[in-house]
Design a protein around this motif. Structure first.
Motif, PDB file in Angstrom:
ATOM      1  N   PHE A   1       1.713  14.277  -8.395  1.00 53.81           N
ATOM      2  CA  PHE A   1       1.759  15.611  -7.794  1.00 53.81           C
ATOM      3  C   PHE A   1       3.181  16.152  -7.738  1.00 53.81           C
ATOM      4  N   LEU A   2       4.123  15.267  -7.427  1.00 50.56           N
ATOM      5  CA  LEU A   2       5.483  15.708  -7.123  1.00 50.56           C
ATOM      6  C   LEU A   2       6.311  16.039  -8.362  1.00 50.56           C
ATOM      7  N   LEU A   3       6.047  15.354  -9.468  1.00 52.78           N
ATOM      8  CA  LEU A   3       6.821  15.581 -10.692  1.00 52.78           C
ATOM      9  C   LEU A   3       6.066  16.524 -11.630  1.00 52.78           C
ATOM     10  N   ASP A   4       6.715  17.605 -12.002  1.00 53.40           N
ATOM     11  CA  ASP A   4       6.051  18.623 -12.819  1.00 53.40           C
ATOM     12  C   ASP A   4       5.523  18.105 -14.149  1.00 53.40           C
TER      13      ASP A   4
ATOM     14  N   VAL B   1       0.844  -1.211   0.000  1.00 57.83           N
ATOM     15  CA  VAL B   1       0.000   0.000   0.000  1.00 57.83           C
ATOM     16  C   VAL B   1       0.871   1.250   0.000  1.00 57.83           C
ATOM     17  N   GLY B   2       1.922   1.226   0.832  1.00 56.69           N
ATOM     18  CA  GLY B   2       2.834   2.372   0.847  1.00 56.69           C
ATOM     19  C   GLY B   2       3.489   2.593  -0.505  1.00 56.69           C
ATOM     20  N   LEU B   3       3.885   1.510  -1.164  1.00 54.39           N
ATOM     21  CA  LEU B   3       4.502   1.610  -2.488  1.00 54.39           C
ATOM     22  C   LEU B   3       3.530   2.199  -3.509  1.00 54.39           C
ATOM     23  N   ALA B   4       2.266   1.760  -3.473  1.00 55.90           N
ATOM     24  CA  ALA B   4       1.263   2.275  -4.405  1.00 55.90           C
ATOM     25  C   ALA B   4       0.999   3.756  -4.164  1.00 55.90           C
ATOM     26  N   LEU B   5       0.956   4.163  -2.897  1.00 56.75           N
ATOM     27  CA  LEU B   5       0.710   5.576  -2.582  1.00 56.75           C
ATOM     28  C   LEU B   5       1.866   6.461  -3.045  1.00 56.75           C
ATOM     29  N   VAL B   6       3.088   5.966  -2.855  1.00 53.67           N
ATOM     30  CA  VAL B   6       4.244   6.738  -3.327  1.00 53.67           C
ATOM     31  C   VAL B   6       4.199   6.892  -4.844  1.00 53.67           C
ATOM     32  N   THR B   7       3.819   5.824  -5.541  1.00 48.11           N
ATOM     33  CA  THR B   7       3.785   5.854  -7.005  1.00 48.11           C
ATOM     34  C   THR B   7       2.781   6.879  -7.523  1.00 48.11           C
ATOM     35  N   VAL B   8       1.571   6.874  -6.972  1.00 47.30           N
ATOM     36  CA  VAL B   8       0.561   7.826  -7.464  1.00 47.30           C
ATOM     37  C   VAL B   8       0.860   9.247  -6.991  1.00 47.30           C
TER      38      VAL B   8
ATOM     39  N   ALA C   1      -6.620   9.963  -8.207  1.00 49.74           N
ATOM     40  CA  ALA C   1      -5.795   8.753  -8.289  1.00 49.74           C
ATOM     41  C   ALA C   1      -5.377   8.287  -6.897  1.00 49.74           C
ATOM     42  N   ILE C   2      -5.014   9.239  -6.042  1.00 49.89           N
ATOM     43  CA  ILE C   2      -4.630   8.902  -4.669  1.00 49.89           C
ATOM     44  C   ILE C   2      -5.823   8.341  -3.907  1.00 49.89           C
ATOM     45  N   MET C   3      -6.985   8.981  -4.077  1.00 49.24           N
ATOM     46  CA  MET C   3      -8.203   8.489  -3.417  1.00 49.24           C
ATOM     47  C   MET C   3      -8.539   7.074  -3.881  1.00 49.24           C
ATOM     48  N   THR C   4      -8.315   6.793  -5.156  1.00 48.01           N
ATOM     49  CA  THR C   4      -8.603   5.458  -5.690  1.00 48.01           C
ATOM     50  C   THR C   4      -7.732   4.414  -5.022  1.00 48.01           C
ATOM     51  N   VAL C   5      -6.452   4.705  -4.852  1.00 48.51           N
ATOM     52  CA  VAL C   5      -5.552   3.762  -4.191  1.00 48.51           C
ATOM     53  C   VAL C   5      -6.003   3.510  -2.761  1.00 48.51           C
ATOM     54  N   VAL C   6      -6.335   4.564  -2.044  1.00 48.82           N
ATOM     55  CA  VAL C   6      -6.751   4.431  -0.643  1.00 48.82           C
ATOM     56  C   VAL C   6      -8.027   3.607  -0.528  1.00 48.82           C
ATOM     57  N   LEU C   7      -8.953   3.790  -1.474  1.00 47.85           N
ATOM     58  CA  LEU C   7     -10.270   3.170  -1.363  1.00 47.85           C
ATOM     59  C   LEU C   7     -10.323   1.726  -1.865  1.00 47.85           C
ATOM     60  N   ILE C   8      -9.530   1.387  -2.890  1.00 48.89           N
ATOM     61  CA  ILE C   8      -9.713   0.063  -3.489  1.00 48.89           C
ATOM     62  C   ILE C   8      -8.602  -0.925  -3.172  1.00 48.89           C
ATOM     63  N   PHE C   9      -7.470  -0.479  -2.632  1.00 47.90           N
ATOM     64  CA  PHE C   9      -6.378  -1.424  -2.368  1.00 47.90           C
ATOM     65  C   PHE C   9      -6.735  -2.267  -1.148  1.00 47.90           C
TER      66      PHE C   9
ATOM     67  N   ALA D   1      -8.423   5.825 -13.464  1.00 48.18           N
ATOM     68  CA  ALA D   1      -7.841   4.701 -14.198  1.00 48.18           C
ATOM     69  C   ALA D   1      -6.360   4.540 -13.866  1.00 48.18           C
ATOM     70  N   ILE D   2      -5.655   5.654 -13.696  1.00 46.19           N
ATOM     71  CA  ILE D   2      -4.234   5.582 -13.327  1.00 46.19           C
ATOM     72  C   ILE D   2      -4.082   4.959 -11.939  1.00 46.19           C
ATOM     73  N   GLY D   3      -4.914   5.408 -11.001  1.00 46.08           N
ATOM     74  CA  GLY D   3      -4.859   4.851  -9.643  1.00 46.08           C
ATOM     75  C   GLY D   3      -5.175   3.363  -9.630  1.00 46.08           C
ATOM     76  N   PHE D   4      -6.171   2.961 -10.415  1.00 45.12           N
ATOM     77  CA  PHE D   4      -6.531   1.545 -10.485  1.00 45.12           C
ATOM     78  C   PHE D   4      -5.407   0.726 -11.107  1.00 45.12           C
ATOM     79  N   ALA D   5      -4.767   1.270 -12.153  1.00 51.55           N
ATOM     80  CA  ALA D   5      -3.667   0.562 -12.811  1.00 51.55           C
ATOM     81  C   ALA D   5      -2.503   0.350 -11.845  1.00 51.55           C
ATOM     82  N   VAL D   6      -2.202   1.366 -11.036  1.00 49.31           N
ATOM     83  CA  VAL D   6      -1.121   1.234 -10.051  1.00 49.31           C
ATOM     84  C   VAL D   6      -1.472   0.149  -9.026  1.00 49.31           C
ATOM     85  N   CYS D   7      -2.716   0.172  -8.529  1.00 51.68           N
ATOM     86  CA  CYS D   7      -3.154  -0.841  -7.557  1.00 51.68           C
ATOM     87  C   CYS D   7      -3.071  -2.236  -8.151  1.00 51.68           C
TER      88      CYS D   7
END
Length: 429
Positions: free
Chosen positions: A68-71, A57-64, A84-92, A196-202
């Motif tokens: 925000f962090l990369l311009d 979960v920590g790895l997925a959160l860092v990825t999404v 995308a972050i909310m998706t990771v938190v909710l579905i992982f 979709a990006i958040g789901f793909a990461v999860c």
């Protein structure tokens, strides 16, 4: 400049140096929980999986969060990266099947809710005036009520409850925002792409980084119950027929506790079967693996546990034949052999499922069970149980015991057939 340690007096003239003792106490307080945790994790498979899941979960959160962090990524996704972050938190979820289930549900719910919401918002804007509010109110009522009704249908609730909830939420948000935002289609598109990006990461992390399969958990859980019931039968046999040794008396073996643990597994089985059906091929489990058979086998095991528990009152019953009585001696040997044989059968069936191999003695098991039934019917004849004036009470106690044994044999036959069918459908070697 060097540091100076100051000795602080604690009592009358007693000086305790604050260097080693306090430092050791601090280290001990800080390290002891960590050492205990690592030791428990090393010896506990489930505890280790909890740690793996937390790291994933920590790895997925860092990825999404990189959105925000990369311009360059932020310019492409913008503020919608929050979705995308909310998706990771909710579905992982802990199991891969649960993550896949919630992800697909969220995608379907978001797509349908967003699409229908856009159409309703466009229609409301085209009508304008008072009709705009009326159309919004009517569509919100119709779709909200219909989606809520589907959440109460058992079959749909098990598989699509989360999707229906997301549909209601997305539809209402899009319709209401559509009243005041001219670019509702663009907003829906951007948010859907972020989801979709958040789901793909999860999906990537859950399925490819030390995956935890619900199918494996279900299989291991059901298999372990065979051995639990086998041990319970052996424990009952020892207590009922007076074969408990001194060590077992001291430890206070209670076969009923293992049966009770088997009884409370229905909800777990239904949940794991639902998740397992979403999972892709893994190990020896294919796409069309008959997961539903585990529900039937689990139900038979719970029925068997109930029958074993029903034998427990026989241990303290005053109407059971005593070991030294003629009646007790006549039934002890055949009944004891039958109970021991059933315990071995349970172990064999469990081992067959564990290794996913056809039980070599499966046909023999059914034949043995039939012969057991015949043997019990002979034990339960009026001449054997001796229902007469002298030992009528003991005969009634024995009759109730034999009846429970007959029920157990019937349930064992059904269980053996279900395991055989699972082997045929599941492709046991």
């Amino acid at each position: 400049m060097g540091s100076t340690l100051i000795d602080i007096p604690e009592a009358e003239g007693v000086v305790v140096p604050c260097s080693k003792q306090k430092t050791n106490k601090f280290v001990d307080i800080c390290c002891r929980p960590m050492v205990s945790f690592l030791r428990e994790t090393k010896n506990n498979r489930h505890g280790l999986r909890k740690v793996i899941h937390s790291v994933k979960v920590g790895l997925a959160l860092v990825t999404v969060s990189l959105l925000f962090l990369l311009d360059p990524l932020y310019k492409g996704v913008g503020e919608n990266a929050m979705w995308a972050i909310m998706t990771v938190v909710l579905i992982f979820e802990f199991f891969a099947g649960a993550t896949l289930s919630k992800g697909v549900n969220r995608g379907i719910g978001t797509t349908l809710g967003g699409g229908l919401g856009c159409l309703a918002a466009a229609l409301a804007q085209a009508v304008g005036g008072v009709g705009k509010a009326m159309i919004v109110g009517i569509t919100v009522f119709i779709f909200g009520a219909a989606a809520t009704y589907t959440r109460q249908v058992p079959k749909l609730k098990r598989r699509f409850d989360y999707g229906a909830m997301i549909f209601i939420l997305t539809f209402n948000l899009v319709v209401v925002s559509g009243l005041r935002a001219e670019q509702v289609f663009e907003i829906a598109r951007d948010r859907l792409s972020a989801i979709a990006i958040g789901f793909a990461v999860c999906l990537f992390v859950s399925l490819l980084v030390f995956p935890i399969w619900a199918g494996d958990e279900l299989h291991d859980s059901v298999v372990s119950r065979f051995e639990l019931l086998a041990i319970s039968l052996q424990g009952f046999s020892k207590e009922y027929f007076g074969n408990v040794d001194e060590n077992e008396k001291k430890t206070g073996f209670n076969f009923g506790s293992k049966c009770k643990s088997v009884l409370h597994t229905k909800t777990k089985d239904e949940t794991l079967v639902n998740f397992a059906k979403w999972e892709p091929c893994h190990g020896k489990f294919g796409i069309f693996y008959p997961w539903g058979k585990y529900l039937t086998i689990g139900e038979d095991l719970r029925d068997l546990a109930t029958i074993i528990l029903s034998l427990k009152p026989c241990l303290k019953s005053t109407i059971q034949p005593s070991e030294n009585s003629t009646l007790g001696q006549s039934v002890k040997e055949p009944c004891e052999a039958i109970v021991a044989s059933q315990a071995r059968m349970l172990s064999e069936l469990g081992e067959s499922m564990k290794k996913m191999k056809k039980c070599e003695s499966e046909d023999k098991i059914l034949l043995k069970l039939k012969s057991m039934r015949q043997e019990l019917s002979l034990v339960a004849t009026p001449s054997t149980v001796g229902i007469n004036h002298s030992d009528k009470t003991e005969g009634l106690g024995l009759a109730s015991f034999v009846y429970s044994m007959m029920e157990m044999i019937e349930k064992m036959e059904e269980l053996a057939k279900q395991v055989e069918q699972l082997g045929q459908l599941g492709g046991f070697s």
